[in-house]
Design a protein around this motif. Sequence first.
Motif, PDB file in Angstrom:
ATOM      1  N   ASN A  37       0.825  -1.209   0.000  1.00 14.23           N
ATOM      2  CA  ASN A  37       0.000   0.000   0.000  1.00 14.23           C
ATOM      3  C   ASN A  37       0.859   1.257   0.000  1.00 14.23           C
ATOM      4  N   LEU A  38       1.989   1.198   0.727  1.00 12.73           N
ATOM      5  CA  LEU A  38       2.884   2.355   0.776  1.00 12.73           C
ATOM      6  C   LEU A  38       3.432   2.662  -0.614  1.00 12.73           C
ATOM      7  N   PHE A  39       3.901   1.622  -1.292  1.00 14.85           N
ATOM      8  CA  PHE A  39       4.447   1.838  -2.630  1.00 14.85           C
ATOM      9  C   PHE A  39       3.352   2.196  -3.633  1.00 14.85           C
ATOM     10  N   ASN A  40       2.153   1.648  -3.411  1.00 15.87           N
ATOM     11  CA  ASN A  40       1.068   1.924  -4.346  1.00 15.87           C
ATOM     12  C   ASN A  40       0.661   3.389  -4.317  1.00 15.87           C
ATOM     13  N   ASN A  41       0.876   4.041  -3.175  1.00 12.97           N
ATOM     14  CA  ASN A  41       0.460   5.440  -3.023  1.00 12.97           C
ATOM     15  C   ASN A  41       1.579   6.436  -3.309  1.00 12.97           C
ATOM     16  N   ILE A  42       2.773   5.949  -3.579  1.00 11.21           N
ATOM     17  CA  ILE A  42       3.893   6.868  -3.803  1.00 11.21           C
ATOM     18  C   ILE A  42       3.723   7.560  -5.151  1.00 11.21           C
ATOM     19  N   LYS A  43       4.057   8.810  -5.205  1.00 12.53           N
ATOM     20  CA  LYS A  43       3.942   9.572  -6.445  1.00 12.53           C
ATOM     21  C   LYS A  43       5.059   9.170  -7.416  1.00 12.53           C
ATOM     22  N   PRO A  44       4.769   9.204  -8.712  1.00  6.69           N
ATOM     23  CA  PRO A  44       5.775   8.769  -9.696  1.00  6.69           C
ATOM     24  C   PRO A  44       7.110   9.492  -9.562  1.00  6.69           C
ATOM     25  N   LEU A  45       7.087  10.791  -9.330  1.00  8.80           N
ATOM     26  CA  LEU A  45       8.339  11.536  -9.230  1.00  8.80           C
ATOM     27  C   LEU A  45       9.170  11.056  -8.050  1.00  8.80           C
ATOM     28  N   TYR A  46       8.529  10.823  -6.917  1.00  8.75           N
ATOM     29  CA  TYR A  46       9.250  10.315  -5.749  1.00  8.75           C
ATOM     30  C   TYR A  46       9.814   8.926  -6.023  1.00  8.75           C
ATOM     31  N   PHE A  47       9.028   8.096  -6.711  1.00  4.51           N
ATOM     32  CA  PHE A  47       9.509   6.751  -7.028  1.00  4.51           C
ATOM     33  C   PHE A  47      10.747   6.815  -7.914  1.00  4.51           C
ATOM     34  N   MET A  48      10.723   7.653  -8.947  1.00  2.00           N
ATOM     35  CA  MET A  48      11.856   7.772  -9.869  1.00  2.00           C
ATOM     36  C   MET A  48      13.113   8.264  -9.163  1.00  2.00           C
ATOM     37  N   LEU A  49      12.951   9.048  -8.102  1.00  2.00           N
ATOM     38  CA  LEU A  49      14.099   9.589  -7.386  1.00  2.00           C
ATOM     39  C   LEU A  49      14.588   8.680  -6.271  1.00  2.00           C
ATOM     40  N   LEU A  50      13.670   7.926  -5.632  1.00  2.00           N
ATOM     41  CA  LEU A  50      14.027   7.178  -4.426  1.00  2.00           C
ATOM     42  C   LEU A  50      14.339   5.707  -4.697  1.00  2.00           C
ATOM     43  N   PHE A  51      13.604   5.053  -5.601  1.00  2.00           N
ATOM     44  CA  PHE A  51      13.822   3.624  -5.806  1.00  2.00           C
ATOM     45  C   PHE A  51      15.254   3.308  -6.252  1.00  2.00           C
ATOM     46  N   PRO A  52      15.863   4.109  -7.145  1.00  2.00           N
ATOM     47  CA  PRO A  52      17.253   3.794  -7.529  1.00  2.00           C
ATOM     48  C   PRO A  52      18.222   3.772  -6.348  1.00  2.00           C
ATOM     49  N   LEU A  53      17.924   4.536  -5.302  1.00  2.00           N
ATOM     50  CA  LEU A  53      18.825   4.564  -4.141  1.00  2.00           C
ATOM     51  C   LEU A  53      18.890   3.208  -3.455  1.00  2.00           C
ATOM     52  N   LEU A  54      17.822   2.400  -3.571  1.00  2.00           N
ATOM     53  CA  LEU A  54      17.828   1.070  -2.967  1.00  2.00           C
ATOM     54  C   LEU A  54      18.832   0.143  -3.639  1.00  2.00           C
ATOM     55  N   LEU A  55      19.222   0.467  -4.865  1.00  2.00           N
ATOM     56  CA  LEU A  55      20.142  -0.381  -5.622  1.00  2.00           C
ATOM     57  C   LEU A  55      21.609  -0.087  -5.312  1.00  2.00           C
ATOM     58  N   LEU A  56      21.871   1.058  -4.715  1.00  2.00           N
ATOM     59  CA  LEU A  56      23.257   1.493  -4.527  1.00  2.00           C
ATOM     60  C   LEU A  56      24.090   0.544  -3.663  1.00  2.00           C
ATOM     61  N   PRO A  57      23.589   0.040  -2.526  1.00  2.00           N
ATOM     62  CA  PRO A  57      24.441  -0.859  -1.721  1.00  2.00           C
ATOM     63  C   PRO A  57      24.951  -2.054  -2.513  1.00  2.00           C
ATOM     64  N   ALA A  58      24.101  -2.644  -3.359  1.00  2.00           N
ATOM     65  CA  ALA A  58      24.540  -3.798  -4.162  1.00  2.00           C
ATOM     66  C   ALA A  58      25.556  -3.373  -5.209  1.00  2.00           C
ATOM     67  N   LEU A  59      25.285  -2.282  -5.909  1.00  2.09           N
ATOM     68  CA  LEU A  59      26.173  -1.844  -6.986  1.00  2.09           C
ATOM     69  C   LEU A  59      27.532  -1.390  -6.466  1.00  2.09           C
ATOM     70  N   MET A  60      27.572  -0.846  -5.261  1.00  2.00           N
ATOM     71  CA  MET A  60      28.832  -0.354  -4.708  1.00  2.00           C
ATOM     72  C   MET A  60      29.836  -1.479  -4.460  1.00  2.00           C
ATOM     73  N   SER A  61      29.365  -2.720  -4.448  1.00  6.27           N
ATOM     74  CA  SER A  61      30.258  -3.843  -4.143  1.00  6.27           C
ATOM     75  C   SER A  61      30.868  -4.479  -5.385  1.00  6.27           C
ATOM     76  N   VAL A  62      30.526  -3.970  -6.583  1.00  4.48           N
ATOM     77  CA  VAL A  62      31.076  -4.545  -7.811  1.00  4.48           C
ATOM     78  C   VAL A  62      31.652  -3.435  -8.678  1.00  4.48           C
ATOM     79  N   SER A  63      32.365  -3.835  -9.718  1.00  7.48           N
ATOM     80  CA  SER A  63      33.025  -2.887 -10.601  1.00  7.48           C
ATOM     81  C   SER A  63      32.029  -2.277 -11.585  1.00  7.48           C
ATOM     82  N   SER A  64      32.484  -1.302 -12.345  1.00  7.49           N
ATOM     83  CA  SER A  64      31.677  -0.680 -13.394  1.00  7.49           C
ATOM     84  C   SER A  64      32.356  -0.900 -14.754  1.00  7.49           C
ATOM     85  N   PRO A  65      31.564  -1.277 -15.765  1.00  8.26           N
ATOM     86  CA  PRO A  65      30.145  -1.654 -15.728  1.00  8.26           C
ATOM     87  C   PRO A  65      29.958  -2.922 -14.898  1.00  8.26           C
ATOM     88  N   PHE A  66      28.763  -3.060 -14.270  1.00 10.28           N
ATOM     89  CA  PHE A  66      28.559  -4.206 -13.387  1.00 10.28           C
ATOM     90  C   PHE A  66      28.633  -5.504 -14.193  1.00 10.28           C
TER      91      PHE A  66
END
Length: 401
Positions: free
Chosen positions: A186-215
């Motif tokens: 329900n929390l995610f269902n009510n989130i505004k698109p702009l907030y989702f586009m800005l906040l959801f990518p931040l959840l990926l950072l801990p995983a990506l920080m542990s590998v090289s680029s390009p992943f």
Amino acid sequence: MNSTESPRAHEMISPTTQRLHYLDNLRALAMIGGVFFHAALAYSPVLHNLWLTADSHQSAVVDIISWFSHLFRMPVFFVIAGFFVAYLVGKRGMGGMLANRAKRILLPFIIFLPLCLWAIVASLMSAVATVENKSPMLLMIAQAIATPGSPPPPFSTMHLWFLYNLTFFCILTWVLGYLNWTRLFNLFNNIKPLYFMLLFPLLLLPALMSVSSPFPAPDQLLPQLWSFGFFGLFFALGYWIFRAERFIEKFQPYGWTLLVASVLAYALYHYSIPKQISYPPVPNAFPLNLLLKCCEAYISVWMTLACLVFGKRYLNTHNSVMRFFSDSSYWIYIIHLPLLFAVQYQLLDQDWGLLAKYTASVGITLVIGAVSYIAFVRWTPIGWMLNGRKKTTTKTEAVVS
């Protein structure tokens, strides 16, 4: 991921549900796109020292296009995979979902991984013995073979790593299904698109920080936790999209904005990544590494959303050609890498231009893949395993393949 069906689940599996053709077509594009991506790596300056079929012809344009697609092709696939798993849970329950995924995902992995490994090793040994213009990796392997006591290469799940990961994601879906996720949904269902586009990518950072680029591809036999925190979150996003109210429609006004923002972010990303990757990779300084990972996170999410938006707008159609393309893409992807390597080994000694070599390697691989699908797969038990039996289905039953 509660196994209890939600109102949204009832809506999605009602008899009047229309087939989601754009998801079928996007999934097929993600699979076939892997053929184009892997073929391009032979002409990539960034991966020249690490790719088995690396050619003397290289182009920065190849890197610009291929690494951009790398950031979102498999995230799109895992979103769609998560969506269909949620559908299966709603229609058949957790047990039915696990049985279906075991037949469609785990069994092909068990059967085809040894065969693909054998085919790749066989063509590799032949290339080491016969190819004159060897790639840096072929030279290194030839030297290792000639040196007694050289350690064997690590075991790899190769291009079938996505099946390996999906198996774990389905098991985790079953385990986590005993928890009540209603409030989070329900929390995610009510989130505004702009907030989702800005906040959801931040959840990926801990995983990506542990590998090289390009992943890299998480192709080791020991499950790599970073892939759970990256691809697993896209899988979870797809699972949630199934239950969300008109999720994709909320992003329709942002389609072109997401695309343009992704291209701009990629320009910065491509300028900052190493011009050639070594092994082991040289770690970047923290500020640069954080910049690269932010670009990877935001581009992967924004382009995934853009693909869903444009896919629903332009690919939500059905015809016999698209259906064949969708059905055959799974088989073609499974067998493409051994075929591609065998072709590109032969092209290493040919005095052709880059475009001619690339076109030939992709074309031959796709033609063999399509013809073999028609001749040996489509109406056989192999096809039943990969795509289900060909039969008349209701609109709802046709949603899952």
